[in-house]
Design a protein around this motif. Structure first.
Motif, PDB file in Angstrom:
ATOM      1  N   ARG A 139       0.685  -1.170  -0.009  1.00  0.00           N
ATOM      2  CA  ARG A 139       0.547  -0.019  -0.031  1.00  0.00           C
ATOM      3  C   ARG A 139       0.309   1.104   0.131  1.00  0.00           C
ATOM      4  NH1 ARG A 139      -3.430   2.578   5.028  1.00  0.00           N
ATOM      5  NH2 ARG A 139      -3.732   3.945   4.487  1.00  0.00           N
ATOM      6  N   LEU A 140       0.682   2.173  -0.889  1.00  0.00           N
ATOM      7  CA  LEU A 140       1.429   3.536  -0.392  1.00  0.00           C
ATOM      8  C   LEU A 140       0.399   5.133  -0.574  1.00  0.00           C
ATOM      9  CD1 LEU A 140       3.607   5.536  -1.675  1.00  0.00           C
ATOM     10  CD2 LEU A 140       2.601   5.346  -4.050  1.00  0.00           C
ATOM     11  N   VAL A 141       0.409   5.685  -0.185  1.00  0.00           N
ATOM     12  CA  VAL A 141      -0.478   6.624   0.720  1.00  0.00           C
ATOM     13  C   VAL A 141       0.178   7.888   0.384  1.00  0.00           C
ATOM     14  CG1 VAL A 141      -1.604   7.831   2.424  1.00  0.00           C
ATOM     15  CG2 VAL A 141      -1.406   5.658   2.511  1.00  0.00           C
ATOM     16  N   LEU A 142      -0.334   8.628  -0.698  1.00  0.00           N
ATOM     17  CA  LEU A 142      -0.170   9.744  -1.786  1.00  0.00           C
ATOM     18  C   LEU A 142      -0.644  10.382  -1.034  1.00  0.00           C
ATOM     19  CD1 LEU A 142       0.719   9.012  -5.102  1.00  0.00           C
ATOM     20  CD2 LEU A 142       2.669   9.432  -3.550  1.00  0.00           C
ATOM     21  N   GLU A 143      -0.446  12.329  -0.874  1.00  0.00           N
ATOM     22  CA  GLU A 143      -1.688  13.689  -0.283  1.00  0.00           C
ATOM     23  C   GLU A 143      -0.812  13.957  -1.498  1.00  0.00           C
ATOM     24  OE1 GLU A 143      -2.274  14.757   3.941  1.00  0.00           O
ATOM     25  OE2 GLU A 143      -0.429  15.537   3.376  1.00  0.00           O
ATOM     26  N   GLY A 144      -2.302  14.686  -1.844  1.00  0.00           N
ATOM     27  CA  GLY A 144      -2.250  16.363  -2.427  1.00  0.00           C
ATOM     28  C   GLY A 144      -2.536  18.096  -1.640  1.00  0.00           C
ATOM     29  N   ASN A 147      -5.587   5.837  -1.585  1.00  0.00           N
ATOM     30  CA  ASN A 147      -4.095   4.654  -1.867  1.00  0.00           C
ATOM     31  C   ASN A 147      -4.444   3.998  -2.487  1.00  0.00           C
ATOM     32  OD1 ASN A 147      -4.532   5.334   1.805  1.00  0.00           O
ATOM     33  ND2 ASN A 147      -7.045   5.401   1.513  1.00  0.00           N
ATOM     34  N   ILE A 148      -3.156   3.869  -2.726  1.00  0.00           N
ATOM     35  CA  ILE A 148      -2.611   2.925  -3.900  1.00  0.00           C
ATOM     36  C   ILE A 148      -2.289   1.646  -3.849  1.00  0.00           C
ATOM     37  CG2 ILE A 148      -1.555   2.966  -6.099  1.00  0.00           C
ATOM     38  CD1 ILE A 148      -1.382   6.488  -4.647  1.00  0.00           C
ATOM     39  N   PHE A 149      -2.980   0.563  -3.785  1.00  0.00           N
ATOM     40  CA  PHE A 149      -2.775  -0.381  -4.038  1.00  0.00           C
ATOM     41  C   PHE A 149      -2.141  -1.341  -5.545  1.00  0.00           C
ATOM     42  CE2 PHE A 149      -6.272   0.571  -0.795  1.00  0.00           C
ATOM     43  CZ  PHE A 149      -5.244   0.177   0.537  1.00  0.00           C
ATOM     44  N   GLN A 150      -2.379  -3.052  -5.318  1.00  0.00           N
ATOM     45  CA  GLN A 150      -1.385  -3.145  -6.701  1.00  0.00           C
ATOM     46  C   GLN A 150      -2.591  -2.221  -7.456  1.00  0.00           C
ATOM     47  OE1 GLN A 150      -0.947  -7.417  -6.449  1.00  0.00           O
ATOM     48  NE2 GLN A 150      -0.674  -7.578  -9.128  1.00  0.00           N
ATOM     49  N   ASP A 151      -4.207  -3.294  -7.624  1.00  0.00           N
ATOM     50  CA  ASP A 151      -5.025  -3.307  -8.274  1.00  0.00           C
ATOM     51  C   ASP A 151      -5.993  -2.100  -8.201  1.00  0.00           C
ATOM     52  OD1 ASP A 151      -5.544  -4.536  -6.491  1.00  0.00           O
ATOM     53  OD2 ASP A 151      -6.802  -6.249  -7.252  1.00  0.00           O
ATOM     54  N   SER A 152      -6.017  -1.519  -8.020  1.00  0.00           N
ATOM     55  CA  SER A 152      -6.913  -0.443  -6.942  1.00  0.00           C
ATOM     56  C   SER A 152      -6.658   1.279  -6.560  1.00  0.00           C
ATOM     57  CB  SER A 152      -8.533  -0.811  -6.725  1.00  0.00           C
ATOM     58  OG  SER A 152      -7.481  -1.532  -5.102  1.00  0.00           O
ATOM     59  N   ILE A 153      -6.764   1.886  -6.357  1.00  0.00           N
ATOM     60  CA  ILE A 153      -6.908   3.615  -6.143  1.00  0.00           C
ATOM     61  C   ILE A 153      -7.956   3.778  -5.312  1.00  0.00           C
ATOM     62  CG2 ILE A 153      -6.070   5.827  -6.644  1.00  0.00           C
ATOM     63  CD1 ILE A 153      -5.000   4.867  -8.626  1.00  0.00           C
ATOM     64  N   ALA A 154      -8.601   4.416  -3.838  1.00  0.00           N
ATOM     65  CA  ALA A 154      -9.195   4.797  -3.526  1.00  0.00           C
ATOM     66  C   ALA A 154      -8.925   6.589  -3.141  1.00  0.00           C
ATOM     67  CB  ALA A 154      -9.052   3.883  -2.171  1.00  0.00           C
ATOM     68  N   VAL A 155      -9.739   7.312  -3.769  1.00  0.00           N
ATOM     69  CA  VAL A 155      -9.274   8.814  -3.005  1.00  0.00           C
ATOM     70  C   VAL A 155     -10.336   9.206  -1.835  1.00  0.00           C
ATOM     71  CG1 VAL A 155      -9.349  10.534  -3.831  1.00  0.00           C
ATOM     72  CG2 VAL A 155      -8.682   8.740  -5.538  1.00  0.00           C
ATOM     73  N   GLU A 156      -9.980   9.458  -1.089  1.00  0.00           N
ATOM     74  CA  GLU A 156      -9.882   9.996   0.466  1.00  0.00           C
ATOM     75  C   GLU A 156     -10.102  11.986   0.463  1.00  0.00           C
ATOM     76  OE1 GLU A 156      -9.291  10.008   5.328  1.00  0.00           O
ATOM     77  OE2 GLU A 156      -8.424   8.965   3.482  1.00  0.00           O
ATOM     78  N   PHE A 157     -11.105  12.466   0.330  1.00  0.00           N
ATOM     79  CA  PHE A 157     -10.686  14.207   0.771  1.00  0.00           C
ATOM     80  C   PHE A 157     -10.795  14.199   2.513  1.00  0.00           C
ATOM     81  CE2 PHE A 157     -13.112  13.695  -3.575  1.00  0.00           C
ATOM     82  CZ  PHE A 157     -12.709  13.672  -4.421  1.00  0.00           C
ATOM     83  N   VAL A 158      -9.732  14.622   2.450  1.00  0.00           N
ATOM     84  CA  VAL A 158      -9.653  15.154   3.789  1.00  0.00           C
ATOM     85  C   VAL A 158      -9.762  16.624   3.742  1.00  0.00           C
ATOM     86  CG1 VAL A 158      -7.455  15.337   5.375  1.00  0.00           C
ATOM     87  CG2 VAL A 158      -7.506  13.885   3.810  1.00  0.00           C
ATOM     88  N   SER A 159     -10.151  17.434   2.750  1.00  0.00           N
ATOM     89  CA  SER A 159     -10.334  18.666   3.384  1.00  0.00           C
ATOM     90  C   SER A 159     -10.769  19.992   1.938  1.00  0.00           C
ATOM     91  CB  SER A 159      -9.876  19.943   3.429  1.00  0.00           C
ATOM     92  OG  SER A 159      -9.842  20.889   3.919  1.00  0.00           O
ATOM     93  N   ARG A 160     -11.666  19.755   1.877  1.00  0.00           N
ATOM     94  CA  ARG A 160     -12.195  20.612   0.961  1.00  0.00           C
ATOM     95  C   ARG A 160     -11.993  21.969   0.704  1.00  0.00           C
ATOM     96  NH1 ARG A 160     -15.955  17.457  -2.756  1.00  0.00           N
ATOM     97  NH2 ARG A 160     -16.453  15.296  -1.490  1.00  0.00           N
TER      98      ARG A 160
END
Length: 131
Positions: A95-100, A118-131
């Motif tokens: 698992r890799l976690v990138l932040e922008g 949150n990046i996995f081998q075969d999927s990506i999950a995007v989370e909005f921490v602050s809008r």
């Protein structure tokens, strides 16, 4: 000039002033939304590069089925652009976690828009921490 003409001029000035204020607020809202979408898009591009790194063998400069050791510098030339700044929060084996962090604050909470991927081998999950 008659009183009715002066009243119409004053009323017109008030309506135009209200329209300008509303227009500025709408522009600001759409600018913040646009920045959030741009940061999300940049993260998805970086996530795609990270999945490529994951699959590539170590002897070819990849991770050999691991995200360990992956830095933002390995994914992109610059860690920031006109949309925001990007960083690797954690890089584990699976698992890799990138932040922008964007350049605008869309919800007026005092912090710029922040998106995590949150990046996995075969999927990506995007989370909005602050809008």
């Amino acid at each position: 000039m008659g009183q009715s003409q002066l009243l119409l001029i004053v009323l017109t000035v008030i309506i135009v002033a209200i329209a300008v204020v509303v227009g500025i607020q709408i522009f600001s809202l759409f600018s913040a939304t646009s920045n959030l979408e741009a940061v999300t898009n940049d993260l998805l591009v970086l996530a795609s590069s990270a999945q490529e790194y994951f699959i590539k063998p170590k002897m070819m400069g990849g991770g050999g089925h691991s995200f360990e050791g992956l830095t933002i510098e390995k994914l992109t030339v610059l860690d920031d652009n006109e949309n925001g700044a990007y960083s690797v929060i954690s890089a584990g084996a699976r698992r890799l976690v990138l932040e922008g962090i964007g350049t605008m604050d869309g919800d007026d909470d005092g912090s710029n828009c922040t998106v995590r991927a949150n990046i996995f081998q075969d999927s990506i999950a995007v989370e909005f921490v602050s809008r």
